[in-house]
Structures are given as structure tokens and as C-alpha cells.
Design a protein around this motif. Structure first.
Motif, PDB file in Angstrom:
ATOM      1  N   ILE A 138       0.831  -1.196   0.000  1.00  0.00           N
ATOM      2  CA  ILE A 138       0.000   0.000   0.000  1.00  0.00           C
ATOM      3  C   ILE A 138       0.867   1.248   0.000  1.00  0.00           C
ATOM      4  O   ILE A 138       1.855   1.347   0.730  1.00  0.00           O
ATOM      5  N   GLY A 139       0.508   2.201  -0.851  1.00  0.00           N
ATOM      6  CA  GLY A 139       1.252   3.455  -0.932  1.00  0.00           C
ATOM      7  C   GLY A 139       2.410   3.449  -1.902  1.00  0.00           C
ATOM      8  O   GLY A 139       2.999   4.499  -2.162  1.00  0.00           O
ATOM      9  N   THR A 140       2.756   2.283  -2.467  1.00  0.00           N
ATOM     10  CA  THR A 140       3.856   2.199  -3.427  1.00  0.00           C
ATOM     11  C   THR A 140       3.339   2.531  -4.824  1.00  0.00           C
ATOM     12  O   THR A 140       2.360   1.944  -5.285  1.00  0.00           O
ATOM     13  N   MET A 141       3.984   3.461  -5.503  1.00  0.00           N
ATOM     14  CA  MET A 141       3.515   3.884  -6.822  1.00  0.00           C
ATOM     15  C   MET A 141       3.800   2.784  -7.843  1.00  0.00           C
ATOM     16  O   MET A 141       4.927   2.297  -7.959  1.00  0.00           O
ATOM     17  N   GLN A 142       2.777   2.396  -8.587  1.00  0.00           N
ATOM     18  CA  GLN A 142       2.897   1.385  -9.621  1.00  0.00           C
ATOM     19  C   GLN A 142       2.154   1.858 -10.860  1.00  0.00           C
ATOM     20  O   GLN A 142       1.139   2.543 -10.777  1.00  0.00           O
ATOM     21  N   TYR A 143       2.685   1.458 -12.015  1.00  0.00           N
ATOM     22  CA  TYR A 143       2.069   1.813 -13.285  1.00  0.00           C
ATOM     23  C   TYR A 143       1.681   0.549 -14.044  1.00  0.00           C
ATOM     24  O   TYR A 143       2.312  -0.507 -13.886  1.00  0.00           O
ATOM     25  N   LEU A 144       0.660   0.670 -14.852  1.00  0.00           N
ATOM     26  CA  LEU A 144       0.203  -0.430 -15.688  1.00  0.00           C
ATOM     27  C   LEU A 144       0.809  -0.270 -17.072  1.00  0.00           C
ATOM     28  O   LEU A 144       0.654   0.773 -17.716  1.00  0.00           O
ATOM     29  N   ASP A 201      -1.503   7.561 -16.075  1.00  0.00           N
ATOM     30  CA  ASP A 201      -1.986   7.522 -14.697  1.00  0.00           C
ATOM     31  C   ASP A 201      -1.367   6.349 -13.938  1.00  0.00           C
ATOM     32  O   ASP A 201      -1.229   5.245 -14.479  1.00  0.00           O
ATOM     33  N   ALA A 202      -1.011   6.595 -12.667  1.00  0.00           N
ATOM     34  CA  ALA A 202      -0.533   5.514 -11.808  1.00  0.00           C
ATOM     35  C   ALA A 202      -1.728   4.715 -11.293  1.00  0.00           C
ATOM     36  O   ALA A 202      -2.861   5.203 -11.243  1.00  0.00           O
ATOM     37  N   LEU A 203      -1.477   3.479 -10.912  1.00  0.00           N
ATOM     38  CA  LEU A 203      -2.540   2.646 -10.348  1.00  0.00           C
ATOM     39  C   LEU A 203      -2.934   3.179  -8.965  1.00  0.00           C
ATOM     40  O   LEU A 203      -2.084   3.701  -8.228  1.00  0.00           O
ATOM     41  N   PRO A 204      -4.194   3.052  -8.587  1.00  0.00           N
ATOM     42  CA  PRO A 204      -4.647   3.553  -7.276  1.00  0.00           C
ATOM     43  C   PRO A 204      -4.231   2.621  -6.142  1.00  0.00           C
ATOM     44  O   PRO A 204      -5.000   1.773  -5.689  1.00  0.00           O
TER      45      PRO A 204
END
Length: 308
Positions: A64-70, A104-107
Motif C-alpha cells: 500500500i502506498g507504493t507507486m505502480q504503473y500499468l 496515470d498511476a494505479l490507485p
């Protein structure tokens, strides 16, 4: 795609005007070439368009809280022509849904599984004048796991052993019980000094504790922040109990009903946490039976100032 069609039509009109004004072989050749260009582009692009496939690449899990992209990609036997897709992201735990925009980054600001699905996808020819539906890969899922949230568990300090029983097979034990020797008992467990004083063989019987089953209860409902706190406290509490070699029963009320697990080791506990992340929330109208089934029971709430 609309812009490219407008540009092509403008170029075609310019070629018609040029041919009507000059009536020369070059203007006629240019007009024919412009008319045949879309068909040539379609024929050149048809095989890559039919063999291309839109795919999603994402890690299996994150915190949780780690920025991830698709990562959205189009793969095929040949370099793919221009393509587009519409990706929808859903979080079953909070019943939220987003249409992902480019960049957009993943939520990942809250816990829960993120189901990423390509709803629409299409591929164009190399000029961008024609388009066909694009093959889509299967949905992908990323688990956004909680971070442990420490608590002060005073009731855990008061947990006591219900009873003692003889340890099967003997061996080392912190507690022992003295009894008379019976044929078949191991001579290694004979208390020789006490036997000499009493005049009969006294056995030193190793004893092991009989512990009441610990029980942890929780319901999956509340705001996203409350669910984050519940799952974070559950993660910390489960690790704490397992570190003390204490197995426990976990009862969680979800949208699929009351789910029950017996947690005996860290691997099982991690699998249960992952299973909870893909559940739907419990209905707000449902009630939970909190009757005490064990000597030690803890109900995990989502309040910010919760204490045991």
C-alpha cells in the motif's frame, strides 16, 4: 483517427483541384496515387492488424502506498500499426471503479486487489484511416497488500494455559509431574534421589500445556481508510501470535459470508491475507455473532484510536 481522415480528405481535395486546374499527366498520376493510398495502406497493414494483440503487464503484488504503473503493450508477428485501448481498474474490496487514462498511476493508496481489464481495443492501418477490433489479453490482477499496524495487546499478556497433560514420548519439558513408576515407563525419567528417600520408584513425568484456541474476528466493511487499518492490524496481530508459536482461528465476515480459517504457520496466514484482498465487502445490514468461543478472543475494528 478523425484528424487523420480530415487531413487525408483535405489532401484529396487539393489533388482534385490541382488536376482540374492543370490537366497534366503529373496531376493525374498524383490524383490516382492519392485515391489508391488508403487501399495500399490497408493491404500493407492487414496482416499486422489481424495478428496484433493488446496485453497488460503489471506486478503480481505491491505494498500500500507504493507507486505502480500499468504497462499497456501491443504485440504481434510484425511491428503493430497505431492502436488504442480502454482499460478499466476495479477494486472489489471497496467497490470502486476507474477508467485508466494514459500515464496515470494505479490507485495503490488503499488495500485490496486491483482487477485490470481491457474493455475496448482497436488497431488502425498505418495511415490511421481504417480500424479493426484488437484482440485482448485476459484481465490482470495486482494485490495491494497492507502494512502492519502495531497495537498494544494487554489481553494477550493475560493469556493463561487451561490445563496440562503428559507429553507424548517424554523428552525435555519446563514442567513436570511426579508419579509412581509403572512397568513400561522409561527408566531415564526416574527421579533417583526422591526414589531413594521414599523407598519406591518415582517418575518425573514431562508435561505440556493444553491451550485454549485463540480467536481473531473481523468484518470487511467500512471506509477504505478503515479497511486499511483493519487489514494492517490483522497482519501485525497474526505475525505477533505466530512469533509466539500461538495458532489461532480467524473469522472474517465478507460479502461471501462468514469465512473461517485455522492459522498455523506464516505461509497459510499470507495466503489468507491475499484471499481477503479479493473479497467483496460485507453488507452493512448483516450482523455478526460475537459470542466468545475461546478463552482469548480479539475483534479487530477500524477506529483510528483502537486499543485492546
Amino acid at each position: 483517427m478523425l484528424l487523420r481522415r480530415i487531413i487525408y480528405l483535405a489532401a484529396l481535395v487539393a489533388c482534385v483541384i490541382f488536376y482540374a486546374a492543370y490537366q497534366q499527366w503529373f496531376s493525374f498520376f498524383l490524383l490516382v496515387a492519392m485515391l489508391g493510398l488508403p487501399l495500399f495502406s490497408l493491404l500493407l497493414s492487414l496482416f499486422p492488424m489481424l495478428t496484433a494483440r493488446a496485453v497488460l503487464n503489471t506486478p503480481k503484488s505491491t505494498t500500500i502506498g507504493t507507486m505502480q504503473y500499468l504497462d499497456e503493450d501491443c504485440v504481434g508477428l510484425l511491428p503493430p500499426p497505431p492502436w488504442q485501448c480502454k482499460v478499466v481498474v476495479e477494486r472489489p474490496l471497496t467497490q470502486e471503479r476507474w477508467v485508466k487514462e494514459d500515464g496515470d498511476a494505479l490507485p495503490t493508496e488503499h488495500c485490496g486487489a486491483l482487477n485490470c481489464t481491457i474493455e475496448k481495443a482497436w488497431v488502425c492501418d498505418y495511415l490511421g484511416l481504417f480500424r479493426l477490433p484488437l484482440q485482448k489479453s485476459s484481465p490482470r490482477r495486482i494485490l495491494v497488500r497492507p502494512r502492519p499496524i502495531p497495537m498494544e495487546l494487554y489481553t494477550l499478556q493475560k493469556f493463561t494455559v487451561r490445563a496440562w497433560r503428559p507429553k507424548w514420548g517424554g523428552g525435555f519439558a519446563e514442567n513436570h509431574e511426579l508419579r509412581k513408576y509403572h512397568p513400561g515407563d522409561s527408566v531415564r525419567q526416574i527421579h533417583w534421589k526422591l526414589s531413594a528417600k521414599t523407598g519406591s520408584y518415582i517418575l518425573r513425568q514431562p508435561m505440556e500445556p493444553i491451550q485454549d484456541r485463540l480467536q481473531v474476528r473481523m468484518d470487511l466493511r467500512g471506509t477504505p481508510a478503515e479497511l486499511d487499518r483493519k487489514l494492517g492490524r490483522l497482519l501485525w496481530l497474526g505475525d505477533k501470535l505466530l512469533d509466539k508459536d500461538l495458532q489461532f482461528d480467524l473469522h472474517v465476515l465478507t460479502g461471501q459470508g462468514m469465512q473461517k480459517w485455522h492459522i498455523a504457520d506464516p505461509d497459510t496466514f499470507r495466503k489468507v491475507i491475499d484471499a481477503l484482498l479479493v473479497c467483496t465487502p460485507a453488507p452493512s445490514s448483516s450482523s455478526e455473532n460475537r459470542t466468545t468461543y475461546s478463552q482469548w478472543q480479539y475483534y479487530i475494528g477500524g477506529e483510528a484510536d483502537e486499543a485492546s
